[in-house]
Design an enzyme around this catalytic site. Structure first.
Site, PDB file in Angstrom:
ATOM      1  N   ASP A 103       0.873  -1.164   0.000  1.00 59.54           N
ATOM      2  CA  ASP A 103       0.000   0.000   0.000  1.00 59.54           C
ATOM      3  C   ASP A 103       0.917   1.222   0.000  1.00 59.54           C
ATOM      4  O   ASP A 103       2.025   1.161   0.499  1.00 59.54           O
ATOM      5  CB  ASP A 103      -0.825  -0.043   1.296  1.00 59.54           C
ATOM      6  CG  ASP A 103      -1.914   0.997   1.275  1.00 59.54           C
ATOM      7  OD1 ASP A 103      -2.254   1.457   0.187  1.00 59.54           O
ATOM      8  OD2 ASP A 103      -2.405   1.327   2.371  1.00 59.54           O
TER       9      ASP A 103
HETATM   10  N1  ATP Z   1     -11.848  12.971   2.165  1.00 57.07           N
HETATM   11  C1  ATP Z   1     -11.808  13.113   0.836  1.00 57.07           C
HETATM   12  N2  ATP Z   1     -12.647  13.966   0.212  1.00 57.07           N
HETATM   13  C2  ATP Z   1     -12.635  14.091  -1.119  1.00 57.07           C
HETATM   14  N3  ATP Z   1     -11.828  13.412  -1.940  1.00 57.07           N
HETATM   15  C3  ATP Z   1     -10.949  12.556  -1.407  1.00 57.07           C
HETATM   16  C4  ATP Z   1     -10.898  12.355   0.017  1.00 57.07           C
HETATM   17  N4  ATP Z   1      -9.927  11.448   0.276  1.00 57.07           N
HETATM   18  C5  ATP Z   1      -9.420  11.083  -0.912  1.00 57.07           C
HETATM   19  N5  ATP Z   1     -10.023  11.739  -1.937  1.00 57.07           N
HETATM   20  C6  ATP Z   1      -9.733  11.580  -3.376  1.00 57.07           C
HETATM   21  O1  ATP Z   1     -10.066  10.272  -3.811  1.00 57.07           O
HETATM   22  C7  ATP Z   1      -8.924   9.590  -4.350  1.00 57.07           C
HETATM   23  C8  ATP Z   1      -8.933   8.138  -3.953  1.00 57.07           C
HETATM   24  O2  ATP Z   1      -8.841   8.054  -2.544  1.00 57.07           O
HETATM   25  P1  ATP Z   1      -8.677   6.671  -1.801  1.00 57.07           P
HETATM   26  O3  ATP Z   1      -8.673   6.982  -0.350  1.00 57.07           O
HETATM   27  O4  ATP Z   1      -9.620   5.696  -2.347  1.00 57.07           O
HETATM   28  O5  ATP Z   1      -7.188   6.273  -2.258  1.00 57.07           O
HETATM   29  P2  ATP Z   1      -6.261   5.156  -1.620  1.00 57.07           P
HETATM   30  O6  ATP Z   1      -6.389   3.931  -2.415  1.00 57.07           O
HETATM   31  O7  ATP Z   1      -6.465   5.115  -0.147  1.00 57.07           O
HETATM   32  O8  ATP Z   1      -4.837   5.789  -1.956  1.00 57.07           O
HETATM   33  P3  ATP Z   1      -3.573   5.880  -1.043  1.00 57.07           P
HETATM   34  O9  ATP Z   1      -3.440   4.603  -0.276  1.00 57.07           O
HETATM   35  O10 ATP Z   1      -2.480   6.084  -2.005  1.00 57.07           O
HETATM   36  O11 ATP Z   1      -3.815   7.083  -0.191  1.00 57.07           O
HETATM   37  C9  ATP Z   1      -7.717  10.379  -3.794  1.00 57.07           C
HETATM   38  O12 ATP Z   1      -6.646  10.349  -4.688  1.00 57.07           O
HETATM   39  C10 ATP Z   1      -8.258  11.776  -3.648  1.00 57.07           C
HETATM   40  O13 ATP Z   1      -8.118  12.511  -4.847  1.00 57.07           O
END
Ligand code: ATP
Ligand code: NA
Length: 461
Positions: A103
């Site tokens: 991750d």
């Molecule tokens: N609280 C939030 N509000 C609005 N948009 C968000 C929020 N958190 C994340 N995002 C957007 O949604 C996208 C996907 O987020 P997600 O949390 O699913 O990614 P992830 O798989 O956890 O990535 P990583 O582990 O690299 O952080 C992010 O790149 C961001 O642009």
């Protein structure tokens, strides 16, 4: 098996007179066939002693692994560590690892987010390169000697140039070096009768950061100060930044949300009351979050939105806005090159009838939607986890509402998440050992690529 076959040949020869056994072959041919019969019988057996000795070998092997000075890590500050074998049954499988899936956030990076930069209206705020940006540049053999690193942590450093000490509360998650300039715009927007467009945008931007989140301010037991608590580290970081800039989230008690605008010492802080109407939640499929508020002073409806640029660009279609979007793209790329996490901030300010109208208002349509989806269908399963189908009714309704609001671009935020210690070295070693490493992330591709370059996972092209 040979012995058994020979002995059974002997036996056949000795018992050739036994007519009831109906042997027609000679003892030699019989012994030949018996060899394969014994082969099948013995194939099932593994001597128990072999198993025991294998276990013993693995057990002692575990000790040798734990004593191995080659698997010893110097952890600075913490206690140094040898390899620790929890289960000797896995010893031989260690050497067979071919793929490592990691991750990004929290494993490769620290998951301690710092607000670094932002772009509002047509100005950018926040200077300097990040470590990831410099590492990526270094690997691209660009001249990094010119780029200076700015590393002001607001926890132990006062906002540059400011003489006002009471204003600067404890600001975790903020590493921002242009407090004065940005704060100047906020003061202008609040105190001047005719503020410039830029000032108005700054105020709206900070207000959206303080409003559009799921954070709760809680009083710290010891210091009696309000601290921000949130489930999402991104949300926490953005809200802390708004607080730091003087737009403080004082209370969230839905539907009541209270903000406090703290401008300077001589001026009284201004209270703002907001009524939260609804929240269209963030899911990793939607990649955005929308919260709708009513400003209790003006009565206007504010549709606040933040999310990934790939999603937000579809919702910001207005011509004039497109120009702003074009110029913001350059900064978006810059931020990604620095490995910063970017979010696009947008808002629409609408007449109360957009929400309240008894015929076409969204309040009514939301109620209808909730009624119709009260009986969940298969397509909505996993909506909150972001694993719902494309025909998910909740996502469709949200899309429709968000498109109808016609939000306006306010700006972009850029958050830093530093690489953990020794990540590039560790990954290089994996690669040397021919282990294929995958990084899993939901971040923007460009950001992910630059983090990949910085941690030796990708070759710069
Ligand atoms: N609280 C939030 N509000 C609005 N948009 C968000 C929020 N958190 C994340 N995002 C957007 O949604 C996208 C996907 O987020 P997600 O949390 O699913 O990614 P992830 O798989 O956890 O990535 P990583 O582990 O690299 O952080 C992010 O790149 C961001 O642009
Ligand atoms: Na995330």
């Amino acid at each position: 098996m040979l012995v058994c076959a020979v002995l059974s040949g002997e036996w056949l020869a000795a018992n050739s007179g036994a007519w009831y056994l109906n042997y027609s072959q000679s003892p030699e041919v019989g012994a030949f066939y018996k060899f394969f019969t014994w082969f099948i019988i013995f194939a099932q057996f593994i001597p128990i002693s072999l198993l025991v000795s294998m276990e013993m070998v693995k057990y002692f092997q575990a000790f040798f692994m734990q004593w191995d000075i080659g698997m010893y890590a110097r952890l600075h500050g913490k206690q140094d560590k040898f390899c620790n074998v929890q289960n000797s049954g896995l010893n031989e499988e260690l050497g067979q690892v071919q793929y490592v899936f990691s991750d990004k956030t929290g494993t490769l990076t620290e998951n301690s987010l710092d607000f670094r930069k932002c772009y509002i209206g047509n100005e950018d705020f926040g200077q300097g390169d990040t470590e990831i940006g410099r590492a990526a540049k270094r690997r691209q053999e660009m001249d990094v000697s010119k780029s200076k690193s700015v590393n002001v942590r607001q926890d132990d450093f006062s906002a540059p140039g400011s003489t006002d000490t009471n204003l600067r509360h404890h600001a975790p998650h903020v590493n921002f070096d242009e407090y004065e300039r940005l704060h100047g715009y906020l003061i202008e927007a609040v105190t001047k009768p005719k503020p410039s467009l830029q000032a108005v945008l700054v105020r709206r931007f900070l207000t959206v950061l303080a409003l559009n989140n799921s954070c709760f301010p809680v009083q710290d037991e010891e210091t009696k100060e309000l601290v921000i608590r949130a489930a999402s580290p991104d949300d926490e970081c953005l809200t802390c930044f708004a607080n730091f800039m003087g737009v403080r989230l004082m209370e969230r008690n839905p539907p009541r949300v209270q903000l406090l605008l703290e401008l300077s010492e001589d001026e009284k802080a201004i209270q703002e009351q907001w009524e939260q109407l609804t929240e269209l939640e963030f899911t990793s499929k939607r990649k955005r979050m929308t919260v709708i508020f009513k400003n209790t002073t003006t009565g206007k409806i504010h549709v606040t939105m933040k999310g990934a640029d790939s999603e937000m660009v579809k919702l910001i279609e207005d011509k004039e806005q497109n120009k702003l979007w074009k110029s913001s793209e350059k900064y978006m790329n810059d931020y990604s090159e620095q490995g910063l996490r970017t979010l696009v901030i947008a808002e629409a300010v609408l007449e109360p009838s957009w929400w309240d109208d008894p015929d076409h208002g969204w309040r009514k349509r939301l109620a209808k939607h909730q009624e119709s989806t009260a009986i969940a269908s298969k397509s909505e399963a996993g909506h909150m986890r972001g694993s719902c189908e494309n025909s998910c009714r909740i996502c469709h309704f949200y899309d429709e509402l968000e498109a109808d609001a016609q939000v306006q671009l306010l700006g972009i935020t850029a958050i830093e998440d530093k690489l953990q210690d020794q990540v590039p070295e560790t990954i290089s070693k994996f690669l040397q050992a021919n282990i294929k490493v995958w990084m899993l992330t939901g971040d923007k591709q460009k950001t992910a690529e630059n983090i990949g370059i910085a941690c030796n996972l990708l070759e710069p092209c």
